[in-house]
Scaffold this motif. Structure first.
Motif, PDB file in Angstrom:
ATOM      1  N   ALA A  81     -68.915 -18.719 -55.763  1.00 42.89           N
ATOM      2  CA  ALA A  81     -69.724 -18.307 -56.741  1.00 42.89           C
ATOM      3  C   ALA A  81     -69.500 -18.358 -57.915  1.00 42.89           C
ATOM      4  CB  ALA A  81     -70.445 -17.034 -56.244  1.00 42.89           C
ATOM      5  N   ARG A  82     -67.999 -18.389 -58.072  1.00 44.71           N
ATOM      6  CA  ARG A  82     -67.414 -18.354 -59.453  1.00 44.71           C
ATOM      7  C   ARG A  82     -67.745 -19.826 -60.133  1.00 44.71           C
ATOM      8  NH1 ARG A  82     -61.676 -15.803 -58.145  1.00 44.71           N
ATOM      9  NH2 ARG A  82     -61.323 -16.448 -60.413  1.00 44.71           N
ATOM     10  N   ASP A  83     -68.547 -19.879 -61.209  1.00 44.35           N
ATOM     11  CA  ASP A  83     -69.017 -21.098 -62.084  1.00 44.35           C
ATOM     12  C   ASP A  83     -68.769 -21.190 -63.412  1.00 44.35           C
ATOM     13  OD1 ASP A  83     -70.585 -19.328 -62.886  1.00 44.35           O
ATOM     14  OD2 ASP A  83     -72.505 -20.251 -62.828  1.00 44.35           O
ATOM     15  N   SER A  84     -67.749 -20.669 -63.783  1.00 45.06           N
ATOM     16  CA  SER A  84     -67.093 -20.903 -65.211  1.00 45.06           C
ATOM     17  C   SER A  84     -66.378 -21.994 -65.270  1.00 45.06           C
ATOM     18  CB  SER A  84     -66.430 -19.762 -65.574  1.00 45.06           C
ATOM     19  OG  SER A  84     -65.053 -19.597 -65.170  1.00 45.06           O
ATOM     20  N   VAL A  85     -66.287 -22.835 -66.405  1.00 49.21           N
ATOM     21  CA  VAL A  85     -65.386 -23.871 -66.620  1.00 49.21           C
ATOM     22  C   VAL A  85     -63.863 -23.605 -66.135  1.00 49.21           C
ATOM     23  CG1 VAL A  85     -64.590 -25.509 -68.123  1.00 49.21           C
ATOM     24  CG2 VAL A  85     -66.807 -24.863 -68.165  1.00 49.21           C
ATOM     25  N   MET A  86     -63.584 -22.338 -66.606  1.00 44.92           N
ATOM     26  CA  MET A  86     -62.113 -22.291 -66.496  1.00 44.92           C
ATOM     27  C   MET A  86     -61.864 -21.804 -65.018  1.00 44.92           C
ATOM     28  SD  MET A  86     -60.600 -22.324 -69.129  1.00 44.92           S
ATOM     29  CE  MET A  86     -59.177 -21.657 -68.588  1.00 44.92           C
ATOM     30  N   ASP A  87     -62.817 -21.280 -64.481  1.00 42.38           N
ATOM     31  CA  ASP A  87     -62.583 -21.195 -62.724  1.00 42.38           C
ATOM     32  C   ASP A  87     -62.649 -22.652 -62.111  1.00 42.38           C
ATOM     33  OD1 ASP A  87     -62.564 -18.494 -62.257  1.00 42.38           O
ATOM     34  OD2 ASP A  87     -64.675 -18.310 -62.390  1.00 42.38           O
ATOM     35  N   ILE A  88     -63.389 -23.458 -62.481  1.00 42.63           N
ATOM     36  CA  ILE A  88     -63.575 -24.887 -62.033  1.00 42.63           C
ATOM     37  C   ILE A  88     -62.058 -25.547 -62.443  1.00 42.63           C
ATOM     38  CG2 ILE A  88     -64.590 -26.966 -62.217  1.00 42.63           C
ATOM     39  CD1 ILE A  88     -66.996 -25.848 -62.855  1.00 42.63           C
ATOM     40  N   VAL A  89     -61.547 -25.537 -63.553  1.00 41.12           N
ATOM     41  CA  VAL A  89     -60.302 -26.168 -63.878  1.00 41.12           C
ATOM     42  C   VAL A  89     -59.209 -25.552 -63.306  1.00 41.12           C
ATOM     43  CG1 VAL A  89     -58.818 -26.436 -65.888  1.00 41.12           C
ATOM     44  CG2 VAL A  89     -61.221 -26.591 -66.362  1.00 41.12           C
ATOM     45  N   ALA A  90     -59.205 -24.230 -62.966  1.00 37.23           N
ATOM     46  CA  ALA A  90     -58.338 -23.468 -62.377  1.00 37.23           C
ATOM     47  C   ALA A  90     -58.271 -24.041 -60.700  1.00 37.23           C
ATOM     48  CB  ALA A  90     -58.344 -21.960 -62.267  1.00 37.23           C
ATOM     49  N   GLY A  91     -59.222 -24.084 -60.118  1.00 35.11           N
ATOM     50  CA  GLY A  91     -59.119 -24.666 -58.776  1.00 35.11           C
ATOM     51  C   GLY A  91     -58.832 -26.364 -58.961  1.00 35.11           C
ATOM     52  N   LEU A  92     -59.340 -26.993 -59.630  1.00 38.47           N
ATOM     53  CA  LEU A  92     -58.738 -28.564 -59.768  1.00 38.47           C
ATOM     54  C   LEU A  92     -57.036 -28.337 -60.092  1.00 38.47           C
ATOM     55  CD1 LEU A  92     -61.681 -30.019 -61.549  1.00 38.47           C
ATOM     56  CD2 LEU A  92     -61.275 -30.142 -59.128  1.00 38.47           C
ATOM     57  N   ASP A  93     -56.903 -27.635 -60.917  1.00 40.28           N
ATOM     58  CA  ASP A  93     -55.493 -27.517 -61.086  1.00 40.28           C
ATOM     59  C   ASP A  93     -54.436 -27.371 -60.198  1.00 40.28           C
ATOM     60  OD1 ASP A  93     -55.757 -28.284 -63.980  1.00 40.28           O
ATOM     61  OD2 ASP A  93     -55.277 -26.221 -64.626  1.00 40.28           O
ATOM     62  N   ARG A  94     -55.016 -26.459 -58.976  1.00 40.88           N
ATOM     63  CA  ARG A  94     -54.176 -26.186 -58.102  1.00 40.88           C
ATOM     64  C   ARG A  94     -54.352 -26.930 -56.763  1.00 40.88           C
ATOM     65  NH1 ARG A  94     -55.596 -21.804 -61.140  1.00 40.88           N
ATOM     66  NH2 ARG A  94     -54.163 -19.763 -61.088  1.00 40.88           N
TER      67      ARG A  94
END
Length: 229
Positions: A81-94
């Motif tokens: 449910a976390r939809d901020s750009v930073m959350d998305i980038v963090a997920g992809l980075d990991r």
């Protein structure tokens, strides 16, 4: 061959709904409701894809992905449910391969899963030529998805390998961040282009030699290139 999907999701109703939809599509499905159980299942068996919630009991999705990458190259779609750009980038980075925000339409999730499996099939059937897989003293090993520079083997994550492979296959051509994002991450959005810069740093840290020019050159205002002298 039937694709095998692991769902790691603590919302029981959502996990059951997604599981039933995937089984209806012909996939083999395993469901786990905690991060620790999910990681154990992911390490014990080979899955074609993991659908991973971020906020899980016992171990969150970020930590699970980090641990998984040490031993496996399994594709991951994060569901959160976390939809901020930073959350998305963090997920992809990991290490996530895709990211879908709750609540989502099941049709969108199914489309993203099909896209992941098309990439898998393309990569497994792709024959890399000798010219594309070698550059000076750097060679790619498609079997274990690693690189060798000189006599030193360099283990790479799935994403690092794909990024290096694209650059080597397009040597002497400057690849923009958008092109790399599209080719490696299969994303068209400009919002996550800084992810490319992060992974270029990861690659340089692994394949470059001290006091030597990086094989991956930055072309200011454009992108990156591996260029023959």
């Amino acid at each position: 061959m039937t694709k095998k999907v692991l769902i790691i999701e603590d919302e029981t109703n959502l996990a059951r709904f997604v599981s039933l939809e995937l089984q209806h599509e012909g996939y083999e499905v395993v469901v786990k409701n905690s991060g620790r159980e999910g990681l154990e299942a992911a390490l014990e068996s080979d899955f074609d894809l993991i659908l991973l919630d971020l906020m899980l009991p016992e171990m969150d999705g970020f930590e699970l992905t980090r641990r998984l990458q040490i031993e496996k190259n399994t594709y991951v779609i994060m569901m959160t449910a976390r939809d901020s750009v930073m959350d998305i980038v963090a997920g992809l980075d990991r290490g996530a391969d895709d990211y879908i925000v709750k609540p989502f339409a099941i049709e969108e999730l199914l489309a993203r899963i099909r896209a992941i499996f098309r990439r898998q099939d393309l990569e497994s059937g792709k024959n890399t030529t000798e010219d594309d897989s070698n550059f000076r003293d750097l060679a790619l090993n498609s079997q274990n998805r690693s690189a060798v520079r000189g006599n030193v083997e360099i283990p790479l994550t799935k994403r690092e390998f794909d990024l290096l492979s694209v650059l080597m296959s397009n040597r002497n051509r400057v690849m923009t961040r958008e092109e790399l994002l599209s080719n490696v991450w299969k994303y068209d959005s400009e919002a996550e282009t800084n992810v490319v810069d992060v992974y270029i740093r990861y690659l340089r840290g692994k394949i470059d030699l001290p006091d030597k020019e990086s094989y991956i050159q930055t072309v200011r205002g454009m992108g990156y290139v591996i260029r023959e002298k």
